[in-house]
Design a protein around this motif. Structure first.
Motif, mmCIF file in Angstrom:
data_model
loop_
_atom_site.group_PDB
_atom_site.id
_atom_site.type_symbol
_atom_site.label_atom_id
_atom_site.label_comp_id
_atom_site.label_asym_id
_atom_site.label_seq_id
_atom_site.Cartn_x
_atom_site.Cartn_y
_atom_site.Cartn_z
ATOM 1 N N CYS A 218 0.015 6.886 4.704
ATOM 2 C CA CYS A 218 -0.861 7.791 3.951
ATOM 3 C C CYS A 218 -1.359 8.912 4.872
ATOM 4 O O CYS A 218 -2.526 8.926 5.265
ATOM 5 N N HIS B 190 0.822 7.020 -6.734
ATOM 6 C CA HIS B 190 -0.401 7.718 -7.141
ATOM 7 C C HIS B 190 -0.611 8.964 -6.280
ATOM 8 O O HIS B 190 -1.588 9.052 -5.519
ATOM 9 N N PRO B 191 0.292 9.927 -6.380
ATOM 10 C CA PRO B 191 0.139 11.155 -5.579
ATOM 11 C C PRO B 191 -1.076 11.954 -6.045
ATOM 12 O O PRO B 191 -1.470 11.896 -7.204
ATOM 13 N N SER C 114 1.984 1.906 -3.455
ATOM 14 C CA SER C 114 0.876 2.370 -4.288
ATOM 15 C C SER C 114 0.550 3.834 -4.018
ATOM 16 O O SER C 114 0.298 4.604 -4.957
ATOM 17 N N VAL C 115 0.549 4.216 -2.742
ATOM 18 C CA VAL C 115 0.294 5.622 -2.386
ATOM 19 C C VAL C 115 1.360 6.518 -3.003
ATOM 20 O O VAL C 115 1.064 7.587 -3.561
ATOM 21 N N LYS C 116 2.598 6.066 -2.944
ATOM 22 C CA LYS C 116 3.707 6.832 -3.518
ATOM 23 C C LYS C 116 3.561 6.960 -5.032
ATOM 24 O O LYS C 116 3.876 8.015 -5.620
ATOM 25 N N ARG D 115 -8.589 9.626 -2.246
ATOM 26 C CA ARG D 115 -8.736 8.387 -1.469
ATOM 27 C C ARG D 115 -8.035 7.242 -2.185
ATOM 28 O O ARG D 115 -8.193 7.060 -3.396
ATOM 29 N N HIS D 116 -7.285 6.466 -1.438
ATOM 30 C CA HIS D 116 -6.651 5.249 -1.932
ATOM 31 C C HIS D 116 -7.468 4.055 -1.428
ATOM 32 O O HIS D 116 -7.799 3.983 -0.246
ATOM 33 N N ASN E 237 -7.997 4.954 7.662
ATOM 34 C CA ASN E 237 -7.071 5.798 8.404
ATOM 35 C C ASN E 237 -7.832 6.923 9.111
ATOM 36 O O ASN E 237 -9.060 7.049 8.990
ATOM 37 N N MET F 121 0.822 -1.207 0.000
ATOM 38 C CA MET F 121 0.000 0.000 0.000
ATOM 39 C C MET F 121 0.859 1.262 0.000
ATOM 40 O O MET F 121 0.533 2.247 -0.679
ATOM 41 N N LEU G 61 -7.410 6.672 3.183
ATOM 42 C CA LEU G 61 -7.054 5.314 2.779
ATOM 43 C C LEU G 61 -8.077 4.357 3.370
ATOM 44 O O LEU G 61 -8.356 4.403 4.573
#
Length: 554
Positions: free
Chosen positions: A130, A101-102, A97-99, A106-107, A148, A94, A135
């Motif tokens: 995140c 898709h800046p 993935s967060v990195k 919401r992830h 989160n 995760m 998230l």
């Protein structure tokens, strides 16, 4: 008499026990006007179709689906499916993935709880990877989430926020603090809170579903509601009405409104009454109050009489038996019906107890059609009560392989113990009591519709396993029949459950569910004789022709 369609030399399974087999039928103005042998065709005029012995059944009735919820998932997006061997691997996936898709608001991810190997994820873990966006992780069954702090804050969820239903719909806490893990309806409002979808997008997904349904021979369904998605649920019904006006909705939809919060019982009854008045077209009718009486086995929110082996928990129920009885009396007065999600043995028992109380008070005035859906676990003491109380037992037969992949019996034994794990999905035993048993596909994702296929339901209902010939998700693959083999159904029973028994559940048996004079001419033509077809690979049978109210659609 002039007829619109005359068929002879067919093998017709009518699902009418008073006239189960026929070789000929006649249709006029969308209704069957003759069903019998070929000698009786002399009274009718029109072009005659000789089917050369092809097989005919009534149209399929799938009596527990999620038409509207699937729209929500289609445009919400569930996110990446995480396959891992530890909590650390899941978090690392995760974080990457967060990195990558800046800028996302919401992830989203999907994670099976089993991959965590007994560890759990808390909001602090997610805040670390995140901190600047929301998230959300959807647990694999769709009945719980991890979120989160950003999402908790959006919904005003704090340590003081009360649980909706103890042991069923609640926020996981550690040392009195919410962890970011929420179960059942306490999770769903966070899951569907940021959906934006246009009418055109709704119509596109609905047309995909309609196209599949017609090709698969599904002519009627029960839509089991959209928990915590009321606004979109109503919008989808509005679009269905519009499609019906345009002549684009041949499938009959029996609709409902779902309750998840027991405090809103009277409010939801009033909403069903409003929906009944608002949505009443040729192919859409709403008259059912749906309640999530309990949750699921894997996260131990399904309500049990006997505790779970590993935790000694019992799960919770949305209503007590007295509250079920109160609800039934309100529905009875309004002329509405009752449909309950009941996975665990105590959930269905509570419904049965409520029916018993309501019937004792109302006597012959009681007219509510009551259905208990899923029924993964049943206590012996309750098996014959469905027939006695007139409650429909609705099963989802593609689950009857154990449906968890690999060796599912070991998973269920760890939760239920060996004796109860060996007595799951007792549909044949229920059938033998004389109860009305109906079948459904119950799915919340359109996808490729593989698990919506009624012939898949029939195959697994007969075999209780998923083999390499079956078109189904790979993670559901199993290698041996799920116990007990004595619960395997016959093909005749599978057809009955998908036709006339489903019609009885929905209260439409006067017009649908069997091939008999006066009913809607909903029927399917198959190249193969389903009564003699091999059970293994049965899911590949598809109708070559589909007629709905006398009109050919395939």
């Amino acid at each position: 008499m002039k007829a619109d369609k005359i068929i002879k030399n067919a093998k017709i399974f009518t699902a009418n026990k008073d006239n189960l087999q026929a070789t000929a039928l006649v249709v006029k103005d969308g209704k069957f006007i003759y069903v019998g042998d070929e000698a009786g065709l002399s009274a009718y005029e029109g072009e005659v179709t000789d089917l050369g012995g092809k097989f005919i059944t009534p149209g399929i009735i799938d009596s527990h689906v999620h038409v509207t919820t699937s729209i929500g998932f289609a445009y919400m997006g569930t996110g990446d499916y995480i396959v891992c061997s530890s909590k650390k691997e899941a978090l690392d996936f995760m974080a990457q993935s967060v990195k990558n898709h800046p800028g996302l608001k919401r992830h989203r991810f999907v994670l099976e709880r089993k991959y965590l190997k007994g560890e759990d994820i808390v909001k602090e873990d997610l805040d670390t990877i995140c901190p600047n966006a929301e998230l959300l992780i959807l647990e694999g069954e769709g009945h719980s989430v991890w979120v989160n702090s950003k999402i908790l804050e959006r919904h005003g969820i704090t340590d003081e926020t009360p649980d909706r239903v103890p042991e069923l719909s609640y926020y996981v806490r550690k040392d009195g603090h919410v962890t970011g893990n929420a179960f059942e309806s306490s999770a769903w409002n966070m899951l569907f809170d940021d959906i934006y979808v246009t009418d055109e997008q709704i119509d596109a997904e609905l047309m995909r579903w309609i196209d599949f349904s017609v090709k698969a021979g599904v002519t009627a369904v029960f839509d089991a509601g959209f928990p915590e998605g009321d606004a979109l649920h109503e919008r989808v019904y509005e679009r269905l009405c519009e499609l019906d006006k345009q002549g684009k909705l041949p499938v009959y939809i029996d609709g409902s409104i779902a309750l998840t919060d027991p405090k809103k019982m009277k409010e939801v009854v009033e909403e069903v009454k409003r929906f009944r008045q608002k949505f009443n077209t040729e192919h859409l009718n709403v008259h059912t109050f749906k309640v999530f009486m309990d949750g699921t086995l894997r996260i131990e929110t399904a309500a049990q009489v006997t505790p779970y082996v590993d935790t000694n928990k019992r799960g919770g129920t949305t209503f007590t038996k007295e509250e079920v009885a109160e609800c039934l009396k309100l529905l009875n007065e309004a002329g509405l019906d009752f449909h309950a999600h009941t996975v665990g043995e105590r959930a269905s028992r509570t419904v049965l107890d409520g029916v018993e109380l309501a019937k004792k008070e109302l006597g012959d005035k009681f007219r509510v059609k009551v259905t208990c859906a899923h029924l993964e676990i049943q206590d012996d003491a309750d098996m014959d009560r469905f027939a006695k109380l007139g409650v429909t037992a609705n099963y989802t037969p593609w689950w009857h392989s154990g449906c968890t992949g690999g060796n599912p019996i070991e998973i269920w034994r760890s939760l239920l113990g060996e004796e109860r794990a060996n007595k799951m999905y007792r549909c044949k035993s229920m059938w033998k009591t004389g109860a009305n048993v109906s079948w459904s596909s119950d799915n919340i994702l359109y996808g490729d519709f593989s698990t919506w296929n009624p012939c898949l339901g029939m195959e697994i209902g007969m075999t209780r396993y998923i083999n390499e010939k079956v078109k189904a998700p790979e993670h559901t693959r199993v290698v041996a029949a799920f116990p007990s083999p004595s619960e395997q159904m016959s093909v005749e029973e599978m057809i009955w459950g998908y036709t006339i028994n489903g019609a009885k559940q929905l209260g439409i048996e006067g017009s649908k569910g069997s091939i008999e004079v006066g009913k809607d001419a909903d029927f399917l033509i198959f190249e193969n004789d389903l009564l003699t077809a091999a059970h293994e690979g049965f899911s590949h049978n598809m109708p070559s022709e589909v007629y709905i109210i006398g009109k050919k659609h395939v």
